[in-house]
Design a protein around this motif. Structure first.
Motif, PDB file in Angstrom:
ATOM      1  N   PHE A  74      -2.617   3.724  -3.311  1.00  0.00           N
ATOM      2  CA  PHE A  74      -2.316   2.851  -4.441  1.00  0.00           C
ATOM      3  C   PHE A  74      -1.995   1.476  -3.860  1.00  0.00           C
ATOM      4  CE2 PHE A  74      -1.835   6.936  -6.377  1.00  0.00           C
ATOM      5  CZ  PHE A  74      -2.137   6.747  -7.725  1.00  0.00           C
ATOM      6  N   VAL A  75      -2.885   0.525  -4.089  1.00  0.00           N
ATOM      7  CA  VAL A  75      -2.750  -0.800  -3.499  1.00  0.00           C
ATOM      8  C   VAL A  75      -2.395  -1.807  -4.590  1.00  0.00           C
ATOM      9  CG1 VAL A  75      -3.811  -2.567  -2.066  1.00  0.00           C
ATOM     10  CG2 VAL A  75      -4.493  -0.165  -1.793  1.00  0.00           C
ATOM     11  N   PHE A  76      -1.231  -2.418  -4.445  1.00  0.00           N
ATOM     12  CA  PHE A  76      -0.806  -3.483  -5.360  1.00  0.00           C
ATOM     13  C   PHE A  76      -1.157  -4.789  -4.651  1.00  0.00           C
ATOM     14  CE2 PHE A  76       1.598   0.317  -6.236  1.00  0.00           C
ATOM     15  CZ  PHE A  76       1.438   0.442  -7.611  1.00  0.00           C
ATOM     16  N   THR A  77      -2.233  -5.395  -5.106  1.00  0.00           N
ATOM     17  CA  THR A  77      -2.871  -6.452  -4.336  1.00  0.00           C
ATOM     18  C   THR A  77      -2.286  -7.841  -4.621  1.00  0.00           C
ATOM     19  OG1 THR A  77      -4.614  -6.790  -5.998  1.00  0.00           O
ATOM     20  CG2 THR A  77      -5.040  -5.177  -4.257  1.00  0.00           C
ATOM     21  N   VAL A  78      -2.516  -8.737  -3.687  1.00  0.00           N
ATOM     22  CA  VAL A  78      -2.077 -10.131  -3.799  1.00  0.00           C
ATOM     23  C   VAL A  78      -3.280 -11.024  -4.070  1.00  0.00           C
ATOM     24  CG1 VAL A  78      -0.109  -9.779  -2.244  1.00  0.00           C
ATOM     25  CG2 VAL A  78      -2.308 -10.534  -1.300  1.00  0.00           C
ATOM     26  N   GLN A  79      -3.008 -12.178  -4.637  1.00  0.00           N
ATOM     27  CA  GLN A  79      -3.967 -13.283  -4.768  1.00  0.00           C
ATOM     28  C   GLN A  79      -5.290 -12.905  -5.446  1.00  0.00           C
ATOM     29  OE1 GLN A  79      -4.209 -16.080  -1.492  1.00  0.00           O
ATOM     30  NE2 GLN A  79      -2.406 -15.174  -0.535  1.00  0.00           N
ATOM     31  N   GLU A  80      -5.233 -12.016  -6.427  1.00  0.00           N
ATOM     32  CA  GLU A  80      -6.434 -11.700  -7.197  1.00  0.00           C
ATOM     33  C   GLU A  80      -6.865 -12.881  -8.033  1.00  0.00           C
ATOM     34  OE1 GLU A  80      -8.720 -10.261 -10.771  1.00  0.00           O
ATOM     35  OE2 GLU A  80      -6.834 -11.378 -10.645  1.00  0.00           O
ATOM     36  N   GLU A  81      -5.879 -13.589  -8.590  1.00  0.00           N
ATOM     37  CA  GLU A  81      -6.183 -14.677  -9.521  1.00  0.00           C
ATOM     38  C   GLU A  81      -6.855 -15.870  -8.849  1.00  0.00           C
ATOM     39  OE1 GLU A  81      -6.129 -14.432 -12.580  1.00  0.00           O
ATOM     40  OE2 GLU A  81      -4.589 -13.011 -13.213  1.00  0.00           O
ATOM     41  N   VAL A  82      -6.849 -15.919  -7.539  1.00  0.00           N
ATOM     42  CA  VAL A  82      -7.473 -17.039  -6.829  1.00  0.00           C
ATOM     43  C   VAL A  82      -8.667 -16.582  -5.981  1.00  0.00           C
ATOM     44  CG1 VAL A  82      -5.457 -18.541  -6.825  1.00  0.00           C
ATOM     45  CG2 VAL A  82      -5.701 -16.840  -5.010  1.00  0.00           C
ATOM     46  N   GLY A  83      -9.214 -15.396  -6.312  1.00  0.00           N
ATOM     47  CA  GLY A  83     -10.437 -14.991  -5.622  1.00  0.00           C
ATOM     48  C   GLY A  83     -10.451 -13.597  -5.029  1.00  0.00           C
TER      49      GLY A  83
ATOM     50  N   LYS B 192     -10.825  10.070   0.230  1.00  0.00           N
ATOM     51  CA  LYS B 192      -9.934   8.916   0.345  1.00  0.00           C
ATOM     52  C   LYS B 192     -10.216   7.990  -0.834  1.00  0.00           C
ATOM     53  CE  LYS B 192      -9.460   7.101   4.472  1.00  0.00           C
ATOM     54  NZ  LYS B 192      -9.721   6.233   5.662  1.00  0.00           N
ATOM     55  N   ILE B 193      -9.244   7.879  -1.746  1.00  0.00           N
ATOM     56  CA  ILE B 193      -9.448   7.121  -2.975  1.00  0.00           C
ATOM     57  C   ILE B 193      -8.468   5.958  -3.038  1.00  0.00           C
ATOM     58  CG2 ILE B 193      -9.501   7.215  -5.492  1.00  0.00           C
ATOM     59  CD1 ILE B 193     -10.049  10.203  -5.271  1.00  0.00           C
ATOM     60  N   MET B 194      -8.989   4.796  -3.387  1.00  0.00           N
ATOM     61  CA  MET B 194      -8.171   3.579  -3.504  1.00  0.00           C
ATOM     62  C   MET B 194      -8.017   3.199  -4.967  1.00  0.00           C
ATOM     63  SD  MET B 194      -9.008  -0.158  -1.833  1.00  0.00           S
ATOM     64  CE  MET B 194      -8.161  -1.664  -2.335  1.00  0.00           C
TER      65      MET B 194
ATOM     66  N   ILE C  67       0.847  -1.189   0.000  1.00  0.00           N
ATOM     67  CA  ILE C  67       0.000   0.000   0.000  1.00  0.00           C
ATOM     68  C   ILE C  67       0.884   1.241   0.000  1.00  0.00           C
ATOM     69  CG2 ILE C  67      -1.827   1.242   1.218  1.00  0.00           C
ATOM     70  CD1 ILE C  67      -2.548  -1.474   2.541  1.00  0.00           C
ATOM     71  N   CYS C  68       0.762   2.042  -1.064  1.00  0.00           N
ATOM     72  CA  CYS C  68       1.547   3.264  -1.233  1.00  0.00           C
ATOM     73  C   CYS C  68       0.603   4.452  -1.072  1.00  0.00           C
ATOM     74  CB  CYS C  68       2.209   3.297  -2.606  1.00  0.00           C
ATOM     75  SG  CYS C  68       3.191   1.818  -2.971  1.00  0.00           S
ATOM     76  N   VAL C  69       0.881   5.303  -0.086  1.00  0.00           N
ATOM     77  CA  VAL C  69      -0.048   6.374   0.273  1.00  0.00           C
ATOM     78  C   VAL C  69       0.507   7.741  -0.118  1.00  0.00           C
ATOM     79  CG1 VAL C  69      -1.383   7.432   2.132  1.00  0.00           C
ATOM     80  CG2 VAL C  69      -0.805   4.994   2.245  1.00  0.00           C
TER      81      VAL C  69
END
Length: 327
Positions: A188-197, A57-59, A48-50
């Motif tokens: 700015f959220v670089f997310t994990v595990q999107e491909e599995v749900g 507050k925007i994501m 998470i980069c703020v």
């Protein structure tokens, strides 16, 4: 704004199946550390980069993971049995190469089949060149994940590589983070595990509790021979999502995004995806609900080792994201 091809190449070629996104995060951190106020990782692993501000507050969410495989068993002869991570087309796997985190590379093979109807995942194996089980275990352990090998190619305005889903979304978010100017507070959220749900986005959205969110991801196209009819093509601009299987975008959000594109002469397309979803699917259901939109980068051959995007669409997506955040 010209496209940074070398950065895109680094991002796509980085190792990062779902649950093993660390190498991707290292690249992103080096790129953005001078452009944001803080960088943290939550309990799920999301980066998470703020950029602090006094406004809304925007994501912004872009997933760092890619599809892959995981080792489930090692045969006495040294061959690896495996399962898939994410939406892998099993019928396309024979002959493909897989790379593990330590650099070990294997080739996917298939047992002799008396009938092609018997073709299934259980009939496949990975050959890493080991002579026996002991030698194989020195290279790869049970539970280790691997990513598919797909070299990066630049062909004029078109780029080809594995993992454009969703490293090209990460690239769009990185460039927006570097160049946006706004009083809003941006996550700015670089997310994990999107491909599995959509797992990383689910927890990040709950924790951040944003006023508004934009996911950046890829989408399929309908511009190849005898493709499923879909009003989406390479080179015609950023895609503004209307609907997929995870979200029907609020008309207010959709119309606002279209208005921003028109005001700034940014080429755009409207996207209706009849399969799949994005992080916005999880975000818009968080807590009491979050108004959410999606900017999609048109991509041919999604979930293959030769995904293809157009530089002009990437530029349009960056510009659209910046202008939305500034609005």
């Amino acid at each position: 704004m010209s496209v940074n091809v070398e950065l895109i190449k680094k991002l796509t070629q980085a190792f990062g199946p779902s649950g093993s996104e660390e190498k991707v995060f290292e690249i992103i951190r080096e790129e953005v550390k001078g452009f944001c106020d803080e960088i943290t990782h939550d309990a799920m692993g999301n980066m998470i980069c703020v950029k602090k501000g006094k406004g809304k507050k925007i994501m912004v969410a872009a997933h760092a993971d890619e599809i892959g495989i995981m080792v489930t068993h090692i045969e006495e002869e040294g061959f690896l049995r495996f399962t898939t991570i994410g939406g892998v087309y099993v019928e396309h796997l024979v002959g493909r190469r897989v790379k593990f985190k330590n650099g070990t590379v294997g080739v996917i093979g298939v047992e002799h089949l008396e009938d092609k109807k018997d073709f299934k995942l259980e009939k496949l194996y990975i050959d890493i060149g080991a002579k026996d089980k002991k030698e194989a275990e020195e290279l790869v352990k049970i539970g280790e994940s691997g990513s598919f090998v797909g070299e990066f190619v630049e062909a004029g305005d078109r780029l080809v590589s594995k993992a454009f889903d969703d490293r090209i979304g990460c690239y769009v978010a990185i460039e927006a983070l570097k160049n946006v100017k706004t009083e809003n507070e941006l996550y700015f959220v670089f997310t994990v595990q999107e491909e599995v749900g959509l797992r990383g986005a689910t927890t990040a959205a709950y924790s951040i509790n944003p006023d508004f969110a934009i996911a950046v991801d890829v989408t399929a196209t309908g511009d190849i021979p005898k493709a499923k009819k879909m009003a989406m093509a390479l080179g015609k601009g950023a895609a503004i999502k209307v609907m997929d299987r995870s979200i029907i975008v609020s008309p207010f959000v959709r119309d606002m995004m279209i208005e921003v594109a028109k005001e700034n002469n940014i080429p755009y397309q409207l996207e209706i995806l009849e399969f799949g979803g994005t992080d916005a699917g999880a975000i818009h259901l968080s807590r009491g609900g979050v108004p959410s939109g999606v900017i999609s980068i048109p991509t041919r051959y999604v979930h293959s080792v030769s995904e293809m995007v157009d530089k002009k669409d990437v530029e349009a997506s960056i510009n659209l994201l910046i202008k939305i955040l500034e609005k």
